[in-house]
Write an enzyme that holds these catalytic residues in place. Structure first.
Site, PDB file in Angstrom:
ATOM      1  N   SER A  91       0.840  -1.196   0.000  1.00 28.66           N
ATOM      2  CA  SER A  91       0.000   0.000   0.000  1.00 28.66           C
ATOM      3  C   SER A  91       0.882   1.256   0.000  1.00 28.66           C
ATOM      4  O   SER A  91       1.632   1.471  -0.944  1.00 28.66           O
ATOM      5  CB  SER A  91      -0.959  -0.041   1.195  1.00 28.66           C
ATOM      6  OG  SER A  91      -1.922   0.962   1.105  1.00 28.66           O
ATOM      7  N   HIS A 200      -8.602   0.465   0.419  1.00 32.10           N
ATOM      8  CA  HIS A 200      -8.609  -0.655  -0.529  1.00 32.10           C
ATOM      9  C   HIS A 200     -10.001  -1.283  -0.661  1.00 32.10           C
ATOM     10  O   HIS A 200     -10.129  -2.502  -0.766  1.00 32.10           O
ATOM     11  CB  HIS A 200      -7.566  -1.708  -0.136  1.00 32.10           C
ATOM     12  CG  HIS A 200      -6.177  -1.152  -0.059  1.00 32.10           C
ATOM     13  ND1 HIS A 200      -5.499  -0.710  -1.174  1.00 32.10           N
ATOM     14  CD2 HIS A 200      -5.357  -0.923   0.994  1.00 32.10           C
ATOM     15  CE1 HIS A 200      -4.308  -0.245  -0.801  1.00 32.10           C
ATOM     16  NE2 HIS A 200      -4.201  -0.358   0.504  1.00 32.10           N
TER      17      HIS A 200
END
Length: 222
Positions: A91, A200
């Site tokens: 990420s 996400h």
């Protein structure tokens, strides 16, 4: 000796991160100084604050974590480690990996992560949510558990950390419901993550659209 390096994402941050490296490494201090100049606020103060609340806002957390990771990398190189043979990131850590590979400067990295954090914070304000790690089950088993609990469509499979660890993201009440029903669903453990929103997941759609414009204007090298 060739080595690989992996950088963690948001959720791994904590108050005081980078303080010891800052104290020991001139190269790390230079990274903090460059990041602060690019951001227009003191990255070291945000990272080193004893108050965990200093890192609550995603718009601060993301560039602060990038800075701490880049400073750790600088200290590693200063100690003679050289450039990694390959770099990866989870990420937010993808941006530090790009920096490690020479594709992003410190300044470009903190500006991108600051914009990313700001847009994700704005998306969280309009679509609040949460994340949790489900331990001891495969991704298929987690998906089946969400369906049995009637939580699919409210929670999404967001990240696959390991064969037996899947992260779910979505509605905060659904995360609480999954945690409460974990035993009945045959899930060994559900751990809520230290994130400010449902990252996400489709709840971040508005941030993704806006951030594409930022990326289109960014300079990312080879």
């Amino acid at each position: 000796m060739p080595f690989a390096i992996v950088f963690p994402g948001q959720g791994s941050h904590r108050a005081g991160m980078g303080r010891a490296i800052f104290a020991q490494s001139p190269a790390a201090r230079e990274v903090f100084a460059r990041a602060s100049a690019a951001l227009g606020w003191d990255a070291a103060a945000a990272c080193f604050a004893d108050d965990p609340g200093a890192l609550v806002r995603t718009s601060v957390t993301q560039p602060a974590l990038f800075t701490a990771e880049a400073a750790a990398l600088a200290a590693l190189r200063e100690a003679g480690a050289g450039k990694p043979a390959c770099a990866a990131g989870h990420s937010l850590g993808e941006y530090t990996a790009l920096h490690a590979a020479g594709a992003l400067t410190v300044e470009a990295g903190v500006r991108l992560t600051a914009a990313r954090g700001r847009l994700m914070q704005e998306a969280t304000a309009t679509s609040p949510g949460a994340m949790a790690a489900v331990l001891g089950a495969t991704r298929d088993e987690v998906g089946e558990a969400l369906a049995r609990a009637g939580l699919d469509g409210r929670l999404y499979l967001a990240a696959f950390n390991a064969p037996d660890q899947t992260v779910v993201s979505g509605d905060a009440a659904a995360v609480d419901a999954l945690h409460a029903a974990a035993k009945d669903l045959g899930l060994r453990k559900v751990v809520r993550l230290n994130t400010a929103g449902a990252f996400h997941s489709p709840l971040m759609a508005a941030a993704a659209v806006a951030f594409k414009t930022v990326l289109d204007d960014a300079t990312i090298g080879e």
